[in-house]
Design an enzyme around this catalytic site. Sequence first.
Site, short mmCIF file in Angstrom:
data_model
loop_
_atom_site.label_atom_id
_atom_site.label_comp_id
_atom_site.label_asym_id
_atom_site.label_seq_id
_atom_site.Cartn_x
_atom_site.Cartn_y
_atom_site.Cartn_z
N ASP A 298 11.43 23.82 -0.08
CA ASP A 298 12.12 23.06 -1.11
C ASP A 298 13.63 23.02 -0.92
O ASP A 298 14.36 22.71 -1.86
CB ASP A 298 11.79 23.62 -2.51
CG ASP A 298 11.84 25.14 -2.55
OD1 ASP A 298 12.60 25.74 -1.75
OD2 ASP A 298 11.13 25.72 -3.38
N CYS B 77 13.00 24.28 4.83
CA CYS B 77 12.11 25.14 4.05
C CYS B 77 11.26 24.28 3.10
O CYS B 77 11.36 23.06 3.08
CB CYS B 77 12.94 26.14 3.25
SG CYS B 77 14.10 27.09 4.24
N TYR C 145 14.95 30.47 7.80
CA TYR C 145 13.89 31.28 8.39
C TYR C 145 14.03 31.43 9.91
O TYR C 145 14.34 30.46 10.61
CB TYR C 145 12.52 30.68 8.08
CG TYR C 145 12.11 30.81 6.63
CD1 TYR C 145 11.97 32.06 6.04
CD2 TYR C 145 11.87 29.68 5.87
CE1 TYR C 145 11.59 32.17 4.71
CE2 TYR C 145 11.49 29.78 4.53
CZ TYR C 145 11.35 31.03 3.96
OH TYR C 145 10.99 31.14 2.65
N ARG D 280 1.30 -10.56 7.41
CA ARG D 280 1.15 -9.40 6.54
C ARG D 280 2.21 -8.33 6.84
O ARG D 280 1.88 -7.24 7.31
CB ARG D 280 -0.23 -8.76 6.72
CG ARG D 280 -1.43 -9.63 6.45
CD ARG D 280 -2.72 -8.78 6.49
NE ARG D 280 -2.76 -7.88 7.63
CZ ARG D 280 -3.29 -8.18 8.81
NH1 ARG D 280 -3.82 -9.35 9.04
NH2 ARG D 280 -3.27 -7.28 9.78
N ARG E 101 -10.47 0.49 15.16
CA ARG E 101 -10.35 1.16 13.87
C ARG E 101 -11.33 0.49 12.92
O ARG E 101 -12.50 0.29 13.25
CB ARG E 101 -8.89 1.09 13.39
CG ARG E 101 -8.49 2.17 12.42
CD ARG E 101 -6.99 2.19 12.16
NE ARG E 101 -6.52 0.96 11.49
CZ ARG E 101 -5.27 0.78 11.09
NH1 ARG E 101 -4.36 1.71 11.30
NH2 ARG E 101 -4.92 -0.34 10.49
N LYS F 51 0.84 -1.20 0.00
CA LYS F 51 0.00 0.00 0.00
C LYS F 51 0.87 1.25 0.00
O LYS F 51 2.08 1.19 0.24
CB LYS F 51 -0.91 0.00 1.23
CG LYS F 51 -0.18 0.12 2.56
CD LYS F 51 -1.14 0.12 3.72
CE LYS F 51 -0.39 0.28 5.05
NZ LYS F 51 -1.31 0.33 6.20
N HIS G 229 -6.25 -6.67 13.00
CA HIS G 229 -5.00 -5.92 13.08
C HIS G 229 -4.70 -5.59 14.53
O HIS G 229 -5.61 -5.29 15.32
CB HIS G 229 -5.12 -4.63 12.26
CG HIS G 229 -3.81 -3.99 11.92
ND1 HIS G 229 -2.80 -4.68 11.28
CD2 HIS G 229 -3.33 -2.74 12.13
CE1 HIS G 229 -1.76 -3.87 11.11
NE2 HIS G 229 -2.06 -2.69 11.62
#
Length: 395
Positions: free
Chosen positions: A323, A321, A269, A223, A135, A36, A167
Amino acid sequence: MSWFPARAVVDLAAVRSNVESLAAHAPTAQVMAVVKADAYGHGLVPSARAALAGGATWLGTAQIAEAIALRAAGITAPRVLTWLHAPGAPFEDALAADVDVSVSAAWSLEAVVAAARATGRTARVHLKVDTGLGRNGLQPDELARLLPAVLRAQAEGAIEVVGLWSHLAFADEPAHPTVLAQADVFAAALATVEAAGVRLEVRHLANSAATLTAPQVHYDLVRPGIAVYGLSPVPQVGGPDEFGLVPAMTLEASLATVKRVPAGHGVSYAHQYVTTRDTVLGDVPLGYADGLPRHASGGPGHPGGPVRVGGRTLRVAGRVCMDQFMLDLGPDATERAGDRVELFGTGADGGPTAQDWADAAGTIAYEIVTRLGASVPREHVHAEALEPAGAGDVR
């Protein structure tokens, strides 16, 4: 592929080897490799093929679209299970692609039966019971109430119940009492289903952590997810080496700029980091838009994410930051723009790992690899690892 100043190198031989190790930890069970979330960020189809070559006989996805993508790529031999659905899910498409589906609520049973009638195909169903995670899944009493409808659908030929699963909530803490408590609830649910006359093909409860540490819950099928990609699900118990695993992903980038600055110079920053001496700064063109955690920023009292540069490990200097982020390369640095830096990898040479980044960011290694953005190209190496080891059609 468009050019990008960083890449994630995924070692398919490591994926294959990890599955072989996981199978050895669970010799009485089959292995479902969970792929997944784009194989936890490693690339859905190549990782699935490598897992099958390592001996996995099942693949697991959360979303139906992921399962269908595997089939569309020509992965036809193994069983594929998909389990996370909301009303409106394309169950007809799943059945047409020969994908097993999970039923975790009354509505999903109705929807799967309707899809089976519409397609003329018998749906292979795994009933999901909530044994304590709170869940997705049927509460045990809900499961008992739904069984008459399940049996009617099976008698009609609309579905075939092939699995019961659940699970674990605390498998990453192997000594936690809930592990055995959930196993008891699961055993009771099994008894209920089997007493109703359902003959199961597989029973599955163990995730990565339980595959490695709780053989009593291996049942017919395990799993593993994160362990397939070489990361330890129980780092407080042992790292990958202790379990015969090798991290499959190495994240690397090229320095964009290198420049000398004086002592007292603010970096990034809010000047969370300020140089204490004349030094050299290096700019790495990756940031939180690419999936790096901003919480791995560095400054006083907060060591940043680790980066391997020229055989030494440095820490992120200042805030990550959108990027890019900065490194204090030191006053004697000889690096130039374009030189390689490694954010994380196997750790075999003493370099940083995804777990080290998780520690720096106050999170888990799962998040470090799965959040890596699609902007970062994946380069899959050791494709010869896709040659099958007797399990599944990986052509």
